[in-house]
Scaffold this motif. Structure first.
Motif, PDB file in Angstrom:
ATOM      1  N   VAL A 533       0.775  -1.166   0.147  1.00  0.00           N
ATOM      2  CA  VAL A 533      -0.033   0.173  -0.011  1.00  0.00           C
ATOM      3  C   VAL A 533       0.892   1.133  -0.142  1.00  0.00           C
ATOM      4  N   ASP A 534       0.611   2.014  -0.962  1.00  0.00           N
ATOM      5  CA  ASP A 534       0.993   3.321  -1.285  1.00  0.00           C
ATOM      6  C   ASP A 534       2.658   3.263  -1.470  1.00  0.00           C
ATOM      7  N   GLU A 535       3.020   2.131  -2.043  1.00  0.00           N
ATOM      8  CA  GLU A 535       4.374   1.928  -2.283  1.00  0.00           C
ATOM      9  C   GLU A 535       4.650   1.316  -3.730  1.00  0.00           C
ATOM     10  N   GLY A 536       3.587   1.053  -4.519  1.00  0.00           N
ATOM     11  CA  GLY A 536       3.571   0.854  -5.860  1.00  0.00           C
ATOM     12  C   GLY A 536       3.428  -0.983  -5.737  1.00  0.00           C
ATOM     13  N   ALA A 537       3.417  -1.207  -7.159  1.00  0.00           N
ATOM     14  CA  ALA A 537       3.162  -2.463  -7.436  1.00  0.00           C
ATOM     15  C   ALA A 537       3.977  -2.942  -8.706  1.00  0.00           C
ATOM     16  N   VAL A 538       4.220  -4.447  -8.753  1.00  0.00           N
ATOM     17  CA  VAL A 538       4.788  -5.270  -9.951  1.00  0.00           C
ATOM     18  C   VAL A 538       4.047  -6.324 -10.308  1.00  0.00           C
TER      19      VAL A 538
END
Length: 544
Positions: A533-538
């Motif tokens: 959460v709030d740190e991006g995704a891959v």
């Protein structure tokens, strides 16, 4: 304990007792004296005796087999405790690897200090021959020289023995190798359930291995294998035996081998075997017998039958599933098309009311009409995505060489055109080549890069990357962003239709990732995601 010979040495003997006393009685040359009447015949007899001894000595020395002439040494009770080497030949030297000068005149316990610890009682066996007469023959592994020796011993004179040695080490090792190979063959047959057999045409003798007996339910230790004709109705049902008999007759007549899968009997229970046979020929090329194998394939046959039954069930289920999928796709496609017309009408009439009567309508009425118009647009987008999902499943896959890097750059340019005011750092790795359907792979990148574009809008400077990695032990592709991310606790819902992990702040229908998964699966790959959460995704995916 004083060890002395229990028997007096015969004339001509050279045996010494343990104290070293010489018992030679006639080896010394006679003193010269005048010839008396009758001495001439005696001298001729002595000459003949010397000639006989010379010939014996020559034969003894030149014999191919090793020879040792010895006398027995006993204790005060007359028990053999050692023996002394009187004479050996060169062959014995070669066998034991010890020089003649280091053997003759010495005791066995001096030449072979460990002889009393050997498994075989050499002193006792030789002593029995020397003291009681007779002869003995045996084969033993002689620890002193690490050889297998065949030994024949006899007593030429009381208290003495002559032993003849043959080195049979090579033969013994060949026998041990043959025994080991036979044991390994038996074990291999047992493990593989393969029995071997041989049939001699002249004697009509049929012989088989232990495993062959076990296959037919016989005890190898107590029973014999029935002759070929006796196997009718006993080892094979009559019909199967007749098939086998016909194959055997053909092999006897033509020399052509056979291989048959047959039903056989084991204690009246049905089993399956593979029977193989080939001709045995003599030097003239005539068929003089047969040899072959019988393999128990009952488990394999049962597995094949189980597989056939499962395949039948699977084929039926697959047919039912395909029909259900086609029906569902047809329903979705039809419903989607049928919904378009009323949605167009609702949207059109709403826009007419706003355009023609907007100034006359209260503000609340205009708000509701705008909500109706927005809802119809959202519903129309949802229908478009449903049609897209249906098309992904229905479209025939046309594989070709595809440059994913080039496709991704085209999608990135399209996204930038839709929101030119945004600041987005897009990094795309070059040279990502795959085999796949160009149209479907473009749609995959539209969905994944579009997803990253949407959820990175919360950043003043968005970062999106598309590339390749060797993580997880296989080559995979990834789309990474520094956007809103997601809670991994809900990662299982990411690729389900109509499932969304974010609220109304991000537009969407919940179909895009489900469509991406279908495209990847149609290419034989897998797709998964990681985020925070709030740190991006891959998002990772593979393609076969």
């Amino acid at each position: 304990m004083t060890e002395t010979p229990t028997l007096q040495p015969s004339p001509g003997s050279r045996c010494q007792d343990m104290a070293g006393r010489d018992h030679s009685m006639s080896n010394a040359e006679p003193a010269e004296h005048e010839l008396q009447d009758g001495e001439e015949p005696v001298k001729r007899a002595e000459a003949l005796l010397r000639e006989s001894e010379r010939r014996y000595s020559a034969l003894f020395s030149n014999k191919i087999n090793g020879m040792a002439h010895c006398c027995i040494i006993t204790d005060q009770h007359g028990r053999p405790v050692d023996y002394r080497y009187l004479q050996i030949n060169e062959a014995y030297e070669r066998i034991v690897g010890i020089k003649k000068g280091d053997i003759e005149g010495r005791r066995a316990r001096e030449v072979f200090p460990q002889i009393t610890t050997y498994a075989f009682d050499y002193i006792g066996s030789y002593g029995k021959v020397a003291l009681q007469g007779g002869e003995v023959k045996f084969e033993q592994f002689f620890e002193g020289t690490k050889q297998y020796l065949s030994i024949y011993a006899y007593s030429p004179l009381p208290g003495e023995f002559t032993a003849i040695f043959s080195d049979v080490t090579e033969r013994k090792r060949d026998e041990e190798d043959a025994w080991q190979k036979k044991a390994e063959l038996k074990e291999a047959q047992r493990l593989s359930h393969v029995g071997s057999w041989h049939w001699d045409a002249k004697s009509d003798l049929f012989s088989g291995s232990d495993e062959l007996l076990r296959i037919y339910g016989f005890d190898p230790a107590a029973q014999f294998l029935p002759n070929f004709r006796e196997q009718r109705g006993r080892c094979y049902p009559v019909e199967e035996w007749e098939r086998l008999y016909a194959a055997v007759q053909k092999t006897v007549q033509t020399g052509t081998g056979y291989q048959l899968d047959l039903k056989a009997l084991r204690h009246d229970a049905a089993i399956w075997v593979t029977a193989r046979g080939e001709a045995v020929r003599d030097a003239a090329g005539r068929v003089v017998g047969l040899r072959g194998t019988v393999q128990d394939i009952t488990e394999r046959k049962q597995a094949e039958e189980d597989i056939l039954a499962l395949n039948s069930i699977l084929e039926q289920r697959s047919t039912e599933l395909e029909a259900a999928v086609r029906e569902q796709e047809s329903f979705s496609y039809s419903v989607s098309h049928d919904l378009r017309a009323p949605l167009r009408h609702i949207n059109s009439f709403s826009n007419i009311l706003l355009e023609d009567y907007g100034v006359e309508l209260p503000s609340g009425a205009r708000y509701y009409l705008e909500r109706i118009s927005g809802a119809t647009r959202k519903m129309s987008a949802l229908i478009d995505h449903l049609l897209e999902l249906s098309r992904v499943v229905r479209t025939e896959l046309k594989r070709e060489r595809v440059n994913l890097s080039k496709l991704a750059k085209g999608v990135a340019a399209m996204l930038q055109e839709t929101e030119p005011e945004r600041c987005v750092k897009m990094k795309i790795e070059d040279g990502l080549l795959v085999q796949g359907d160009r149209g479907l792979l473009r749609q995959l990148l539209v969905n994944l890069l579009g997803n990253a574009w949407k959820y990175s809008s919360v950043r003043p400077v968005a970062e999106i990357e598309f590339g390749r990695t060797g993580a997880a032990g296989e080559q995979s592709f990834f789309v990474m962003d520094n956007g809103a991310g997601f809670d991994m606790a809900y990662s299982g819902k990411l690729f389900e239709s109509f499932q969304r992990l974010h609220g109304a702040e991000f537009e969407g229908t919940g179909i895009g990732l489900a469509t991406a998964q279908r495209i990847v699966q149609r290419h034989g790959g897998t797709i998964w995601a990681q985020g925070k959460v709030d740190e991006g995704a891959v998002f990772y995916f593979t393609l076969s």
